[in-house]
Design a protein around this motif. Structure first.
Motif, PDB file in Angstrom:
ATOM      1  N   ARG A 131     -20.913  -0.347   5.948  1.00 18.69           N
ATOM      2  CA  ARG A 131     -19.867   0.355   5.268  1.00 18.69           C
ATOM      3  C   ARG A 131     -18.878  -0.682   4.722  1.00 18.69           C
ATOM      4  O   ARG A 131     -18.109  -0.636   3.581  1.00 18.69           O
ATOM      5  CB  ARG A 131     -19.008   1.110   6.223  1.00 18.69           C
ATOM      6  N   LYS A 132     -18.418  -1.823   5.421  1.00 16.01           N
ATOM      7  CA  LYS A 132     -17.792  -2.802   4.737  1.00 16.01           C
ATOM      8  C   LYS A 132     -17.943  -3.487   3.607  1.00 16.01           C
ATOM      9  O   LYS A 132     -17.207  -3.671   2.689  1.00 16.01           O
ATOM     10  CB  LYS A 132     -17.198  -3.898   5.874  1.00 16.01           C
ATOM     11  N   LEU A 135     -17.568  -1.013   0.672  1.00 17.54           N
ATOM     12  CA  LEU A 135     -15.806  -0.996   0.379  1.00 17.54           C
ATOM     13  C   LEU A 135     -15.739  -2.587  -0.697  1.00 17.54           C
ATOM     14  O   LEU A 135     -14.928  -2.327  -1.394  1.00 17.54           O
ATOM     15  CB  LEU A 135     -15.132  -1.003   1.685  1.00 17.54           C
ATOM     16  N   LYS A 136     -16.231  -3.286  -0.005  1.00 18.77           N
ATOM     17  CA  LYS A 136     -15.923  -4.748  -0.761  1.00 18.77           C
ATOM     18  C   LYS A 136     -16.585  -4.692  -2.242  1.00 18.77           C
ATOM     19  O   LYS A 136     -16.095  -5.277  -3.283  1.00 18.77           O
ATOM     20  CB  LYS A 136     -16.413  -5.782  -0.131  1.00 18.77           C
ATOM     21  N   GLY A 138     -16.327  -2.306  -4.035  1.00 21.82           N
ATOM     22  CA  GLY A 138     -15.564  -1.557  -4.905  1.00 21.82           C
ATOM     23  C   GLY A 138     -15.745   0.014  -4.812  1.00 21.82           C
ATOM     24  O   GLY A 138     -15.154   0.795  -5.608  1.00 21.82           O
ATOM     25  N   LEU A 139     -16.676   0.549  -3.797  1.00 23.88           N
ATOM     26  CA  LEU A 139     -16.952   1.899  -3.695  1.00 23.88           C
ATOM     27  C   LEU A 139     -15.519   2.505  -2.709  1.00 23.88           C
ATOM     28  O   LEU A 139     -15.113   1.850  -1.803  1.00 23.88           O
ATOM     29  CB  LEU A 139     -18.056   2.173  -2.854  1.00 23.88           C
ATOM     30  N   ARG A 140     -15.302   3.610  -2.989  1.00 23.65           N
ATOM     31  CA  ARG A 140     -14.182   4.326  -2.252  1.00 23.65           C
ATOM     32  C   ARG A 140     -14.793   4.959  -0.825  1.00 23.65           C
ATOM     33  O   ARG A 140     -16.182   5.278  -1.182  1.00 23.65           O
ATOM     34  CB  ARG A 140     -13.669   5.598  -3.013  1.00 23.65           C
ATOM     35  N   GLU A 141     -13.989   5.058   0.097  1.00 23.69           N
ATOM     36  CA  GLU A 141     -14.486   5.374   1.462  1.00 23.69           C
ATOM     37  C   GLU A 141     -15.251   6.774   1.304  1.00 23.69           C
ATOM     38  O   GLU A 141     -16.108   7.128   1.914  1.00 23.69           O
ATOM     39  CB  GLU A 141     -13.155   5.478   2.410  1.00 23.69           C
ATOM     40  N   GLU A 142     -14.245   7.658   0.496  1.00 22.39           N
ATOM     41  CA  GLU A 142     -15.026   9.239   0.401  1.00 22.39           C
ATOM     42  C   GLU A 142     -16.318   9.289  -0.201  1.00 22.39           C
ATOM     43  O   GLU A 142     -16.982  10.313  -0.220  1.00 22.39           O
ATOM     44  CB  GLU A 142     -14.062  10.131  -0.326  1.00 22.39           C
ATOM     45  N   ASP A 143     -16.528   7.994  -1.064  1.00 23.83           N
ATOM     46  CA  ASP A 143     -18.007   8.095  -1.839  1.00 23.83           C
ATOM     47  C   ASP A 143     -18.999   7.575  -0.970  1.00 23.83           C
ATOM     48  O   ASP A 143     -20.217   7.528  -1.174  1.00 23.83           O
ATOM     49  CB  ASP A 143     -17.931   7.251  -2.925  1.00 23.83           C
TER      50      ASP A 143
END
Length: 289
Positions: A131-132, A135-136, A138-143
């Protein structure tokens, strides 16, 4: 000296190698130790902690004195293993190849199960790490939608298969092929004895008949150590020095006693009387050095 031949069970098989007796079977070793008060010396490694030098494992090695004693008492027999020095037959070679293949398969299964267990225990950390990483990127948490079951299977599929060159080598405690083990023959061969060892052997027999456990006394400069019970339970109480005659040098007497005092043991001198019986002189130092 009259020697009693005591045989309560089937004699245990010893292999004579380099004038020493070797025993590779754990149950047989326990029989010698618990029923016959013969300790020997465990020179192998502990199967549960092979890198430890504090606790020994099989095989057990026995001194020439212990081997002769065991044979004369009827507790053990010497097996002739000369046939094992011959080149293996085609049948034995195939058995050995199958033996290695079975070992490899067993270790592969064990390694795979262990790796899967580790992955299951650390699955939450693995998911968080992925997950981290997303996120790094560039993806958003909700995606982000991670399936832990799918991730686990992906990690399991990455487990490498154990290769033969990485196979752990097992040391059998007895011959792995029953047919060849049964073909070894009993022999009357006994360890070679030096002249001075004959008296030590008589002392060993006499002290054993008195109910003692005996081990080598070389650590403390003597011939034997005397234990009232199994050496795993109690410390030795006496150091035995076997003398060719009852007279001894004063310096030797003092040095033996000083060493025994330093390790909190009694000093016992054993010698043969003119009648042929074994006599003992026990000394305890009471003064200051």
């Amino acid at each position: 000296m009259v020697r009693r031949k005591m045989t309560t069970n089937k004699p245990i098989s010893l292999n004579l190698i380099g004038n020493r007796g070797f025993l590779f079977n754990g149950n047989d070793y326990l029989t010698l130790r618990t029923e016959h008060k013969i300790v020997g010396n465990l020179i192998g490694c502990d199967v549960n902690n092979p890198r430890s030098t504090a606790i020994g494992g099989l095989p057990a090695i026995f001194s020439p004195i212990e081997v002769r004693f065991l044979v004369e008492k009827g507790f053990a027999v010497i097996r002739n293993t000369s046939d094992l020095k011959q080149p293996p037959t085609e049948e034995i070679s195939q058995q050995y190849s199958q033996f290695l293949d079975n070992q490899l398969q067993e270790q592969r299964e064990i390694l795979r199960k262990r790796k899967i267990s580790e992955l299951q225990d650390n699955l939450e950390k693995i998911v968080q790490g992925k997950r981290k990483k997303l996120l790094k990127s560039g993806l958003r948490e909700e995606d982000i939608n991670l399936d832990s079951g799918k991730i686990l299977q992906e990690e399991i599929d990455k487990i490498p298969e154990l290769q033969r060159e990485n196979l752990l080598i097992q040391t059998p405690t007895e011959h792995p092929f029953p047919k060849m083990r049964e073909e070894t023959r009993e022999t009357q061969e006994l360890p070679e004895f030096q002249e001075e060892e004959e008296l030590k052997y008589q002392v060993f027999c006499d002290l054993w008949e008195k109910g003692n456990f005996l081990t080598s006394g070389s650590t403390f400069g003597g011939d034997f150590l005397i234990y009232p019970s199994d050496p795993l339970i109690v410390h030795a109480g006496q150091v035995v020095h076997v003398l060719r005659e009852s007279q001894m040098d004063t310096r030797k007497f003092i040095s033996c006693n000083r060493l025994c005092v330093g390790v909190k043991k009694s000093c016992v001198f054993a010698y043969r009387e003119p009648s042929g019986s074994i006599a003992y002189l026990t000394s305890q130092w009471e003064g200051n050095f």
